[in-house]
Design an enzyme around this catalytic site. Structure first.
Site, PDB file in Angstrom:
ATOM      1  N   ARG A 120       7.090   1.758  -4.626  1.00 51.83           N
ATOM      2  CA  ARG A 120       6.150   0.720  -5.077  1.00 51.83           C
ATOM      3  C   ARG A 120       5.089   1.364  -5.962  1.00 51.83           C
ATOM      4  O   ARG A 120       4.434   2.328  -5.549  1.00 51.83           O
ATOM      5  CB  ARG A 120       5.467   0.018  -3.903  1.00 51.83           C
ATOM      6  CG  ARG A 120       4.771  -1.302  -4.291  1.00 51.83           C
ATOM      7  CD  ARG A 120       3.988  -1.911  -3.146  1.00 51.83           C
ATOM      8  NE  ARG A 120       2.817  -1.103  -2.828  1.00 51.83           N
ATOM      9  CZ  ARG A 120       2.372  -0.875  -1.591  1.00 51.83           C
ATOM     10  NH1 ARG A 120       3.014  -1.363  -0.551  1.00 51.83           N
ATOM     11  NH2 ARG A 120       1.291  -0.131  -1.407  1.00 51.83           N
ATOM     12  N   GLU A 134      -1.589   4.183  -7.852  1.00 49.05           N
ATOM     13  CA  GLU A 134      -0.771   5.232  -7.244  1.00 49.05           C
ATOM     14  C   GLU A 134       0.683   4.802  -7.261  1.00 49.05           C
ATOM     15  O   GLU A 134       1.008   3.630  -7.465  1.00 49.05           O
ATOM     16  CB  GLU A 134      -1.221   5.531  -5.814  1.00 49.05           C
ATOM     17  CG  GLU A 134      -1.104   4.371  -4.858  1.00 49.05           C
ATOM     18  CD  GLU A 134      -1.654   4.687  -3.475  1.00 49.05           C
ATOM     19  OE1 GLU A 134      -2.094   5.820  -3.251  1.00 49.05           O
ATOM     20  OE2 GLU A 134      -1.650   3.785  -2.622  1.00 49.05           O
ATOM     21  N   ASN A 136       3.958   5.004  -4.764  1.00 51.59           N
ATOM     22  CA  ASN A 136       4.299   5.233  -3.358  1.00 51.59           C
ATOM     23  C   ASN A 136       5.792   5.472  -3.208  1.00 51.59           C
ATOM     24  O   ASN A 136       6.612   4.681  -3.677  1.00 51.59           O
ATOM     25  CB  ASN A 136       3.891   4.018  -2.520  1.00 51.59           C
ATOM     26  CG  ASN A 136       2.419   3.687  -2.658  1.00 51.59           C
ATOM     27  OD1 ASN A 136       1.574   4.279  -2.013  1.00 51.59           O
ATOM     28  ND2 ASN A 136       2.098   2.724  -3.524  1.00 51.59           N
ATOM     29  N   SER A 141       5.227  -1.038   1.987  1.00 55.53           N
ATOM     30  CA  SER A 141       5.133  -2.203   2.874  1.00 55.53           C
ATOM     31  C   SER A 141       4.913  -3.502   2.107  1.00 55.53           C
ATOM     32  O   SER A 141       4.637  -3.512   0.917  1.00 55.53           O
ATOM     33  CB  SER A 141       3.997  -2.004   3.873  1.00 55.53           C
ATOM     34  OG  SER A 141       2.770  -1.806   3.200  1.00 55.53           O
ATOM     35  N   LYS A 309      -0.309  12.868  -4.384  1.00 53.23           N
ATOM     36  CA  LYS A 309      -1.318  12.557  -5.404  1.00 53.23           C
ATOM     37  C   LYS A 309      -1.403  13.655  -6.467  1.00 53.23           C
ATOM     38  O   LYS A 309      -1.659  13.392  -7.633  1.00 53.23           O
ATOM     39  CB  LYS A 309      -2.687  12.363  -4.748  1.00 53.23           C
ATOM     40  CG  LYS A 309      -2.740  11.292  -3.664  1.00 53.23           C
ATOM     41  CD  LYS A 309      -2.444   9.915  -4.202  1.00 53.23           C
ATOM     42  CE  LYS A 309      -2.717   8.850  -3.160  1.00 53.23           C
ATOM     43  NZ  LYS A 309      -1.890   8.979  -1.949  1.00 53.23           N
ATOM     44  N   LYS A 365      -9.368  11.431  -3.921  1.00 53.60           N
ATOM     45  CA  LYS A 365      -8.187  11.077  -3.121  1.00 53.60           C
ATOM     46  C   LYS A 365      -7.532  12.326  -2.543  1.00 53.60           C
ATOM     47  O   LYS A 365      -7.265  13.283  -3.258  1.00 53.60           O
ATOM     48  CB  LYS A 365      -7.156  10.337  -3.979  1.00 53.60           C
ATOM     49  CG  LYS A 365      -7.589   8.954  -4.420  1.00 53.60           C
ATOM     50  CD  LYS A 365      -6.432   8.239  -5.096  1.00 53.60           C
ATOM     51  CE  LYS A 365      -6.753   6.788  -5.351  1.00 53.60           C
ATOM     52  NZ  LYS A 365      -5.578   6.050  -5.867  1.00 53.60           N
ATOM     53  N   GLU A 369      -1.405   8.991   2.744  1.00 53.90           N
ATOM     54  CA  GLU A 369      -1.164   7.577   2.533  1.00 53.90           C
ATOM     55  C   GLU A 369      -1.924   6.774   3.581  1.00 53.90           C
ATOM     56  O   GLU A 369      -2.462   7.302   4.535  1.00 53.90           O
ATOM     57  CB  GLU A 369       0.339   7.269   2.633  1.00 53.90           C
ATOM     58  CG  GLU A 369       1.170   8.000   1.610  1.00 53.90           C
ATOM     59  CD  GLU A 369       0.815   7.611   0.190  1.00 53.90           C
ATOM     60  OE1 GLU A 369       0.391   6.466  -0.051  1.00 53.90           O
ATOM     61  OE2 GLU A 369       0.941   8.474  -0.700  1.00 53.90           O
ATOM     62  N   GLY A 370      -1.919   5.447   3.401  1.00 46.66           N
ATOM     63  CA  GLY A 370      -2.577   4.574   4.362  1.00 46.66           C
ATOM     64  C   GLY A 370      -4.040   4.362   4.014  1.00 46.66           C
ATOM     65  O   GLY A 370      -4.625   5.056   3.201  1.00 46.66           O
ATOM     66  N   ARG A 451      -2.033  -7.752  -3.335  1.00 44.72           N
ATOM     67  CA  ARG A 451      -2.978  -7.613  -2.221  1.00 44.72           C
ATOM     68  C   ARG A 451      -4.387  -7.779  -2.761  1.00 44.72           C
ATOM     69  O   ARG A 451      -4.683  -7.316  -3.868  1.00 44.72           O
ATOM     70  CB  ARG A 451      -2.853  -6.246  -1.552  1.00 44.72           C
ATOM     71  CG  ARG A 451      -1.586  -6.038  -0.761  1.00 44.72           C
ATOM     72  CD  ARG A 451      -1.454  -4.611  -0.295  1.00 44.72           C
ATOM     73  NE  ARG A 451      -1.359  -3.712  -1.455  1.00 44.72           N
ATOM     74  CZ  ARG A 451      -1.500  -2.395  -1.382  1.00 44.72           C
ATOM     75  NH1 ARG A 451      -1.778  -1.828  -0.239  1.00 44.72           N
ATOM     76  NH2 ARG A 451      -1.387  -1.652  -2.470  1.00 44.72           N
TER      77      ARG A 451
END
Length: 475
Positions: A120, A134, A136, A141, A309, A365, A369-370, A451
């Protein structure tokens, strides 16, 4: 574009209809401290959020090229090894352990060269242009719930809940519905079919590696249901820790489930993206075991590591980019913002100056993740002073993107919140490729996700409690 103006009675009816639709159609997740029989409606926007059609289509246009880029990066072991050897030490507890796990797996012997990327690419708008936040490469998700929220907004619009006259507020063609729950399952099916054809097997299963106490389980389940409905492929779910007791590896490195004797063709990771997913040394051993089985991994360790990253930062250099993509890369480059290392290079020295002199323009950063891991704006100098300078190399400094603010209403656990929001568009993609040669077997766009979060919230993780799943109304 303004949002509908409704009376309180009309808005109450709208929220009531939203909850009924969400609960009837699986637009749900578990609350904190849940019981298995008690999901709640997922946090969503009451209305779809405006998004420029040209920018929306641009994200779709570049997705397959981004898929190819990260497949090529993870296939270039020599280049990736040089990068990882230099920076993995600065996140020794996680990135370093993933890298060491790959080395252990390689020493044991990696039997499966084919890898499945389920990706993603996330963007924010800046002056109506998409800019990449970013990329992923593991446990992406909301492909399941994204399809549901589009259906929700289309239902509410078609049913007249957005107007006082029971008519449509938005033209029907301006509310797209993501096909991600179907297309991501199609990508998993590509892996299963390739395995069955190459190994002469049939009726193999997808093994989904999940977190213990997963709250976002229904998002995952929608992909599993699509996989079964559209392809006749069964999924089984276990945690990484359960691998020892619930599976076995044959002498030819085939992976089997003990309870059913089913052979696993694809291992699909919906965990393993954070240190908290590895609670014991056995969990790390289990990750190595999976890497050395014949099953196709989604993702392999190298594919997961390619999403670090630091790699994203290096790939903003056009010269580096041209190593992996031989065709025109201008469309990819147009989505990049400035990203700096925090090392001893000239670029790194410039980054350190910027971090202290103009931190309000940047986000710091780590290789994690998360939600909840990034350091924003004025908090950057104090954070950097709080850790040894030799640890700064474990971070990148990224230019902040300035997305537009939109008025909307968020519905979370029965409450309605009104504020300005900022939104992040995610574009899904799947790619099946041979990691030993870089050959691409199948490359596909796989739908999208929006989102949104309140404009005063830095983080946007829905399951982490910062944001919500949104839908698009094209402008």
């Amino acid at each position: 574009m303004s949002i509908p103006q409704l009376s309180q009675v009309q808005e109450d009816d709208l929220v009531h209809a939203l909850h009924h639709y969400a609960l009837s159609n699986g637009l749900v997740m578990y609350p904190v401290g849940f019981k298995p029989h008690s999901p709640v409606a997922a946090p969503v926007t009451l209305y779809p959020t405006p998004f420029p059609q040209q920018a929306f289509e641009k994200a779709q246009m570049v997705q397959e090229k981004f898929n190819e880029l990260y497949a090529k990066v993870s296939s270039d072991v020599e280049w990736l090894s040089a990068v990882l050897d230099s920076f993995a030490q600065f996140d020794a507890g996680f990135t370093g352990k993933l890298w060491e796990s790959y080395k252990k797996a390689k020493e044991i012997g990696i039997k499966q060269n084919v890898s499945l990327g389920v990706f993603r690419s996330d963007y924010m708008l800046d002056h109506d242009q998409i800019k990449q936040v970013e990329f992923n490469t593991v446990s992406v998700s909301f492909g399941g719930l994204s399809s549901k929220v589009g259906d929700l907004h289309k239902y509410l619009n078609d049913s007249g809940y957005y107007t006082s006259s029971a008519s449509r507020f938005y033209p029907d063609e301006t509310i797209p519905v993501s096909e991600s729950s179907v297309k991501l399952a199609d990508g998993l099916a590509d892996g299963v079919k390739h395995y069955n054809k190459s190994q002469g097997t049939k009726d193999t299963v997808v093994l989904v590696i999940v977190q213990e106490g997963e709250r976002n389980v229904f998002d995952q389940r929608h992909l599993e249901y699509s996989l079964l409905k559209n392809h006749g492929i069964v999924s089984r779910r276990i945690t990484l820790h359960e691998l020892t007791d619930k599976t076995r590896v044959g002498h030819d490195r085939r992976l089997f489930l003990n309870s059913t004797d089913e052979e696993v063709s694809v291992v699909y990771f919906r965990s393993g993206y954070a240190p908290t997913d590895f609670k014991t040394d056995q969990d790390w051993t289990n990750r190595v075991t999976l890497e050395t089985t014949l099953a196709i991994k989604a993702p392999s360790l190298l594919t997961q590591l390619s999403g670090a990253k630091k790699i994203q930062q290096i790939l903003t250099d056009e010269k580096v980019l041209s190593r992996f993509i031989k065709s025109d890369v201008s469309e990819l480059v147009s989505t990049f913002v400035k990203i700096y290392p925090l090392d001893g290079s000239d670029l790194g020295k410039e980054a350190k100056r910027l971090a202290f002199e103009s931190p309000e323009e940047y986000v710091l950063k780590p290789q994690r993740e998360g939600g909840g891991n990034n350091i924003y704006k004025e908090d950057i100098p104090g954070f950097l002073r709080s850790i040894p300078e030799d640890e700064w190399q474990g971070y990148i400094l990224m230019q902040l993107i300035h997305p537009p603010l939109n008025k909307n209403k968020l519905v979370r656990e029965g409450e309605v919140f009104t504020d300005e929001i900022v939104s992040e568009l995610g574009r899904f993609g799947t790619i099946l490729f041979d990691q030993s040669t870089g050959e691409v077997i199948k490359n596909s766009d796989a739908g999208w996700l929006l989102r949104s979060k309140f404009s005063n919230s830095n983080e946007g993780g829905v399951a982490a409690g910062f944001g919500c799943v949104d839908g698009v109304v094209l402008q």
